[in-house]
Motif scaffolding. Structure first.
Motif, PDB file in Angstrom:
ATOM      1  N   ASN A  44       6.641   8.219  -1.157  1.00  6.45           N
ATOM      2  CA  ASN A  44       5.506   8.485  -2.057  1.00  6.45           C
ATOM      3  C   ASN A  44       4.348   9.173  -1.315  1.00  6.45           C
ATOM      4  O   ASN A  44       4.332   9.241  -0.089  1.00  6.45           O
ATOM      5  N   LYS A  45       3.393   9.672  -2.075  1.00  6.83           N
ATOM      6  CA  LYS A  45       2.146  10.325  -1.617  1.00  6.83           C
ATOM      7  C   LYS A  45       2.383  11.766  -1.172  1.00  6.83           C
ATOM      8  O   LYS A  45       1.719  12.281  -0.285  1.00  6.83           O
ATOM      9  N   GLY A  68       2.404   2.319  -2.553  1.00 10.88           N
ATOM     10  CA  GLY A  68       2.222   2.903  -3.891  1.00 10.88           C
ATOM     11  C   GLY A  68       3.181   2.402  -4.953  1.00 10.88           C
ATOM     12  O   GLY A  68       3.374   3.075  -5.966  1.00 10.88           O
ATOM     13  N   LYS A  69       3.745   1.204  -4.750  1.00  8.73           N
ATOM     14  CA  LYS A  69       4.694   0.656  -5.737  1.00  8.73           C
ATOM     15  C   LYS A  69       4.020   0.506  -7.106  1.00  8.73           C
ATOM     16  O   LYS A  69       4.542   0.960  -8.125  1.00  8.73           O
ATOM     17  N   SER A  70       2.860  -0.163  -7.117  1.00 12.55           N
ATOM     18  CA  SER A  70       2.169  -0.381  -8.399  1.00 12.55           C
ATOM     19  C   SER A  70       1.745   0.936  -9.018  1.00 12.55           C
ATOM     20  O   SER A  70       1.788   1.095 -10.241  1.00 12.55           O
ATOM     21  N   SER A  71       1.340   1.869  -8.187  1.00 11.59           N
ATOM     22  CA  SER A  71       0.902   3.175  -8.711  1.00 11.59           C
ATOM     23  C   SER A  71       2.058   3.919  -9.357  1.00 11.59           C
ATOM     24  O   SER A  71       1.873   4.610 -10.370  1.00 11.59           O
ATOM     25  N   ALA A  91       2.691   9.550  -7.091  1.00 16.24           N
ATOM     26  CA  ALA A  91       2.200   8.819  -8.261  1.00 16.24           C
ATOM     27  C   ALA A  91       0.873   9.417  -8.704  1.00 16.24           C
ATOM     28  O   ALA A  91       0.586   9.526  -9.896  1.00 16.24           O
ATOM     29  N   LYS A  92       0.081   9.835  -7.721  1.00 17.06           N
ATOM     30  CA  LYS A  92      -1.248  10.368  -8.036  1.00 17.06           C
ATOM     31  C   LYS A  92      -1.150  11.639  -8.876  1.00 17.06           C
ATOM     32  O   LYS A  92      -1.801  11.754  -9.910  1.00 17.06           O
ATOM     33  N   ASP A 130       1.497  14.351  -2.602  1.00 17.85           N
ATOM     34  CA  ASP A 130       0.282  15.173  -2.811  1.00 17.85           C
ATOM     35  C   ASP A 130      -0.525  15.339  -1.530  1.00 17.85           C
ATOM     36  O   ASP A 130      -1.127  16.390  -1.295  1.00 17.85           O
ATOM     37  N   SER A 155       0.784  -1.251   0.000  1.00 18.15           N
ATOM     38  CA  SER A 155       0.000   0.000   0.000  1.00 18.15           C
ATOM     39  C   SER A 155       0.811   1.293   0.000  1.00 18.15           C
ATOM     40  O   SER A 155       0.233   2.377   0.119  1.00 18.15           O
TER      41      SER A 155
HETATM   42  P1  GDP Z   1       1.424  -1.091  -3.493  1.00 20.83           P
HETATM   43  O1  GDP Z   1       0.724  -2.122  -2.659  1.00 20.83           O
HETATM   44  O2  GDP Z   1       2.682  -0.611  -2.827  1.00 20.83           O
HETATM   45  O3  GDP Z   1       1.648  -1.518  -4.910  1.00 20.83           O
HETATM   46  O4  GDP Z   1       0.475   0.211  -3.505  1.00 20.83           O
HETATM   47  P2  GDP Z   1      -0.637   0.625  -4.577  1.00 20.83           P
HETATM   48  O5  GDP Z   1      -0.001   1.203  -5.789  1.00 20.83           O
HETATM   49  O6  GDP Z   1      -1.588  -0.507  -4.762  1.00 20.83           O
HETATM   50  O7  GDP Z   1      -1.342   1.841  -3.795  1.00 20.83           O
HETATM   51  C1  GDP Z   1      -1.970   1.638  -2.527  1.00 20.83           C
HETATM   52  C2  GDP Z   1      -3.005   2.716  -2.305  1.00 20.83           C
HETATM   53  O8  GDP Z   1      -2.388   4.007  -2.219  1.00 20.83           O
HETATM   54  C3  GDP Z   1      -4.029   2.806  -3.455  1.00 20.83           C
HETATM   55  O9  GDP Z   1      -5.298   3.121  -2.915  1.00 20.83           O
HETATM   56  C4  GDP Z   1      -3.502   3.966  -4.280  1.00 20.83           C
HETATM   57  O10 GDP Z   1      -4.532   4.596  -4.988  1.00 20.83           O
HETATM   58  C5  GDP Z   1      -2.905   4.873  -3.204  1.00 20.83           C
HETATM   59  N1  GDP Z   1      -1.793   5.687  -3.724  1.00 20.83           N
HETATM   60  C6  GDP Z   1      -0.713   5.251  -4.413  1.00 20.83           C
HETATM   61  N2  GDP Z   1       0.108   6.268  -4.740  1.00 20.83           N
HETATM   62  C7  GDP Z   1      -0.473   7.394  -4.248  1.00 20.83           C
HETATM   63  C8  GDP Z   1      -0.115   8.785  -4.269  1.00 20.83           C
HETATM   64  O11 GDP Z   1       0.908   9.213  -4.818  1.00 20.83           O
HETATM   65  N3  GDP Z   1      -0.966   9.641  -3.616  1.00 20.83           N
HETATM   66  C9  GDP Z   1      -2.108   9.228  -3.009  1.00 20.83           C
HETATM   67  N4  GDP Z   1      -2.876  10.158  -2.420  1.00 20.83           N
HETATM   68  N5  GDP Z   1      -2.471   7.931  -2.972  1.00 20.83           N
HETATM   69  C10 GDP Z   1      -1.667   7.018  -3.594  1.00 20.83           C
END
Ligand code: GDP
Length: 180
Positions: free
Chosen positions: A124-125, A15-18, A159-160, A127, A13
């Motif tokens: 990350n995040k 944000g790796k995939s994002s 990423a957002k 924003d 969670s």
């Molecule tokens: P992973 O498990 O590390 O691959 O994380 P995901 O890419 O699945 O992201 C987990 C959650 O964080 C999702 O609900 C995304 O929409 C949210 N998220 C990812 N990157 C960002 C970001 O840059 N900003 C915000 N506000 N939310 C993000």
């Protein structure tokens, strides 16, 4: 074409995939489902050869690993032959930096001292902080100091909102390419 293997590591969670989706598809999905095991994507970028000043294309083969504890034993399969690793934490999640630190330490230990894997530490995040500074759980300095001590690239990104994402890959690509 020159190809580089790259792996993303970090808690679930963060944000790796994002980050990968933003880089490869220029999209962001707030409702994205968790990665199971690992996902593979590739993307080609252009960069400058520092000696000839020519534009060259390099291809990243990207393994986006699942952060959940139950997949942890799979990670070495993905990072063992990697040219670069992006270790991600969430600047609004106090526990996520210590998880990232564990990944960096594991990489250094398992890959050995004479490996030339380029490691980037990414908060990350960004924003969320730009909207409301009180959401910050990890100071910029905390991430940056660990990165400096360990010879890692370091950036805070979103990423957002697409802040700093392309730059992560550009920097890694240039560093790897110009090593050759
Ligand atoms: P992973 O498990 O590390 O691959 O994380 P995901 O890419 O699945 O992201 C987990 C959650 O964080 C999702 O609900 C995304 O929409 C949210 N998220 C990812 N990157 C960002 C970001 O840059 N900003 C915000 N506000 N939310 C993000």
């Amino acid at each position: 074409m020159i190809q580089f293997k790259l792996v993303l590591l970090g808690d679930s969670s963060v944000g790796k995939s994002s980050i990968v989706t933003r880089f490869v598809k220029d999209q962001f999905d707030i409702n994205k489902e968790s990665t199971i095991g690992a996902a593979f994507l590739s993307q080609t970028i252009k960069l400058l050869d520092s000696e000839t000043n020519d534009e060259v294309a390099v291809k990243f083969e990207i393994w986006d690993t699942a952060g959940q504890e139950r997949y942890k034993s799979l990670a070495p399969m993905y990072y063992r032959n990697s040219n670069a690793a992006i270790v991600v934490y969430d600047i609004t999640d106090a526990n996520s930096l210590s998880k990232a630190v564990k990944w960096v330490n594991e990489l250094k230990e398992k890959l050995g001292d004479d490996n030339d894997c380029v490691i980037s530490l990414i908060g990350n995040k960004l924003d969320l902080i730009n909207e409301d500074e009180t959401k910050r759980a990890i100071s910029r300095r905390e991430g940056e100091e660990f990165a400096i001590e360990n010879g890692l690239y370091f950036h805070e990104v979103s990423a957002k909102e697409n802040i700093g994402i392309k730059d992560i890959f550009q920097e890694i690509g240039e560093s790897l390419y110009n090593q050759h």
